[in-house]
Design an enzyme around this catalytic site. Sequence first.
Site, PDB file in Angstrom:
ATOM      1  N   ASP B  25       0.876  -1.165   0.000  1.00 14.49           N
ATOM      2  CA  ASP B  25       0.000   0.000   0.000  1.00 14.49           C
ATOM      3  C   ASP B  25       0.915   1.217   0.000  1.00 14.49           C
ATOM      4  O   ASP B  25       1.498   1.568   1.019  1.00 14.49           O
ATOM      5  CB  ASP B  25      -0.896  -0.022   1.254  1.00 14.49           C
ATOM      6  CG  ASP B  25      -1.752   1.233   1.381  1.00 14.49           C
ATOM      7  OD1 ASP B  25      -1.660   2.114   0.504  1.00 14.49           O
ATOM      8  OD2 ASP B  25      -2.508   1.330   2.367  1.00 14.49           O
ATOM      9  N   LYS B  87       3.077  11.290  -3.303  1.00 11.87           N
ATOM     10  CA  LYS B  87       2.037  10.676  -4.141  1.00 11.87           C
ATOM     11  C   LYS B  87       1.180  11.736  -4.834  1.00 11.87           C
ATOM     12  O   LYS B  87       0.643  11.502  -5.906  1.00 11.87           O
ATOM     13  CB  LYS B  87       1.162   9.795  -3.247  1.00 11.87           C
ATOM     14  CG  LYS B  87       0.203   8.880  -3.985  1.00 11.87           C
ATOM     15  CD  LYS B  87      -0.445   7.937  -2.980  1.00 11.87           C
ATOM     16  CE  LYS B  87      -1.520   7.061  -3.600  1.00 11.87           C
ATOM     17  NZ  LYS B  87      -2.086   6.152  -2.574  1.00 11.87           N
ATOM     18  N   GLU B 184      -7.266   0.622  -4.558  1.00  8.81           N
ATOM     19  CA  GLU B 184      -7.286   0.543  -3.087  1.00  8.81           C
ATOM     20  C   GLU B 184      -8.629   0.081  -2.521  1.00  8.81           C
ATOM     21  O   GLU B 184      -8.672  -0.821  -1.688  1.00  8.81           O
ATOM     22  CB  GLU B 184      -6.840   1.888  -2.493  1.00  8.81           C
ATOM     23  CG  GLU B 184      -5.333   2.089  -2.664  1.00  8.81           C
ATOM     24  CD  GLU B 184      -4.879   3.535  -2.558  1.00  8.81           C
ATOM     25  OE1 GLU B 184      -5.694   4.395  -2.175  1.00  8.81           O
ATOM     26  OE2 GLU B 184      -3.709   3.809  -2.873  1.00  8.81           O
ATOM     27  N   ASP B 206     -13.139   5.397   0.866  1.00 11.01           N
ATOM     28  CA  ASP B 206     -11.698   5.390   1.132  1.00 11.01           C
ATOM     29  C   ASP B 206     -11.160   6.816   1.097  1.00 11.01           C
ATOM     30  O   ASP B 206     -10.940   7.366   0.019  1.00 11.01           O
ATOM     31  CB  ASP B 206     -11.006   4.498   0.094  1.00 11.01           C
ATOM     32  CG  ASP B 206      -9.491   4.413   0.293  1.00 11.01           C
ATOM     33  OD1 ASP B 206      -8.954   5.137   1.154  1.00 11.01           O
ATOM     34  OD2 ASP B 206      -8.852   3.635  -0.427  1.00 11.01           O
TER      35      ASP B 206
END
Lengths: 176, 622
Positions: B25, B87, B184, B206
């Site tokens: 992850d 990210k 994800e 999420d």
Amino acid sequence: MSIDLQQDYFALFGLPRRFDIDEGALEAAFHALQGEVHPDRHAHLPDADRRRAMQWATRVNEAFRTLRKPLARALYLLEVRGVDSGLETNTAMSAAFLMEQMEWREAVEEARAGGEVGELEHLHQRLRQHGRSVLAELQAQFAADDLQAAADTARRMMFIEKLQNDIDEALEALES
Amino acid sequence: MALLQIAEPGMSAEPHKHRLAAGIDLGTTNSLVATVRNGIAVCLADEEGRTMLPSVVRYHADGRIECGCAAMQAQARDPKNTIVSVKRFMGRGLKDVAHVESSPYDFIDAPGMVRLRTVQGVKSPVEVSAEILRALRRRAEASLGGELTGVVITVPAYFDDAQRQATKDAATLAGLNVLRLLNEPTAAAVAYGLDNASEGVYAVYDLGGGTFDLSILKLSRGIFEVLATNGDAALGGDDFDHRLFCWILDQACIEPPSSEDARLLQMKARETKELLTSCAEAPIHVRLGSGEEISLSISREQFEDITAHLVRKTLAPMRKALRDAGLDAEAVKGVVMVGGATRMPQIQRSVAEFFGQEPLTNLDPDKVVALGAAIQANVLAGNRKDEDDWLLLDVIPLSLGLETMGGLTEKLVPRNSTLPIARAQEFTTFKDGQTAMAFHVVQGERELVSDCRSLARFELRGIPPMVAGAARIRVTFQVDADGLLSVSAREMSSGVEASVLVKPSYGLTDDEIAGMLRAGVDHANDDMRARALREQQVEGQRLIEATEHALGEDGDLLDGEERAAIAAAINELRAACGASDHHRIRRLIDELARATADFAARRMDRSVRAALAGHKVDEIPL
């Protein structure tokens, strides 16, 4: 000897080639086929196997997408039965139908311009109901094997679907 | 008593030996690595027992690179060389990056993707991410005691093609074999669904450090089918921190702070946000670089007020996803919460209100994604067992299209199409005698090309001169199971074929990646040739195993001559795998693959027929 990638979609799922379809059977066959061909089932194998799996899974997805929705299924069935549904060539629709379409469009445009989310949702529901009655017509025509009439009805459904998309887009635009 | 068998050193494993695989992850704030051990997915810890690795990379002047907690502690001291939340920059140009003004970095606006100037030179976000992946790889290999066969890396479902490609390139730089990029929320659904034997429609909400995804999945008889996904690739817990950071600046009347103070206050803002999850009131005490002291206090209500618009921003994607799935909120049986930011009480309340039910919080929102990735990695690496008879069917989050006349987008692949998918469309020439055509590939939902993300441009040349409208150029989009696109174009009408393959570009060319790879390898004093040899040996061995296994199962599909040809190819490859010429192994791998192509097609044919035979129309359960 290898399987024919051009095999018709009904045969691919082991279903009879007709408009009325057993949705549960279609989904079960789709899942069973993907269970065999999906790239995840072949991820540990060499490149060539993985490429083939991707082609297969792509084909199975396309077939499922086509048969699952009534309009796409109708157009596809007409095509494999050799009937030109005239999507591009035959734009002549009855005056009454065109008038009705105009009214729908005006209502959507007005609601959009006025920012009336509730009204758009109401139109969405009404159009869905209308779509169901047109679908019933289409079913009857296929059942009677009246393919020319079915092609006309399928063209009308195209208009309805387009309108439904316009309503959805208007809703999205108002929400964001 | 049977003797235990040990393979020759350097040679690959036996057929059914457990292959080392991990799920990663790669988060905005924290990253994790997990694996399946004795049938159970677990997150792997570092020497100090910590499973979460802060996604922070620090470049030192002396060439050292630090990653994780040590780097994080330095962020206020050395903000320009300590990269957090990288990210957010993956596959993104400078104009797409939020809060540039309060970021302490020296940004360089490069075509396609922004770069960062550090004491170790200009770094691409791909390189920074690769450092995080390297740290996780080291942790996994130390913990598992061997080299990883492959990994599954998770990405936000709403990541576009450029962001996915950037993630995959980072993995390549880190020397990882990517078995799959996994969305994800889908990873979370796998971990949750398998754990609870769930059936029905579930939503996954999420909210991570920098991204928001909402996926609607249907779970039935071992199939995890994503019906629709939506989200915001630039909305996350960081934005709540930022809002609080701005509030502090405002309350304390601080002029634009120094880089060091900005970092300090950002860290304080995050701390305060976390504190407010369990407390109704939080104090904020900070001593700035100038010596000035700030002393404030904020209540949970105030915090909820100043962030209410962020919570509202998650509502539209929920509505859109439901509409695309053709479902109402009542149809959703459960809502799985993922990402540390979902701990905020206002998020839980708003989700409960929207779906008319309390969200499911019986799993760790920080770990569930990595665990799901590990479960899939284990299966994809070839460790599938009978009880692993489940399958993921995921979708593409954003439509793909081409630019047509007038700067309009022609959509070829609609969003939420099940992957893999291919679509073709024919185009024609605009002028008499036109011999070339330019294509512009875009991704997004908007009508105007300028409002969509530009993925790639390419030209098809060598079209035979014809009158306008006579040429037939067929453009095919193929999106694979990772959600990555390749495009080809071909002139059909004249029989003359020209085709071109495009890898969507976002600023890093293949040469650049090769350069970084070499640099990385030099840096680690690795022996590239040894690695290439080892890779080819493993690949060759794997192909031999797979082929022998196939012969055992379906050898009856071949006649004697075909069988002999395949056996000969296997023998040659096996001999080459024992020697040290990796080029020869590669060549023989290709030869064996060619020799078995027809056989593989027949096997696929048989398995498809078997699948259908098991489900005759009238027998299929409804």
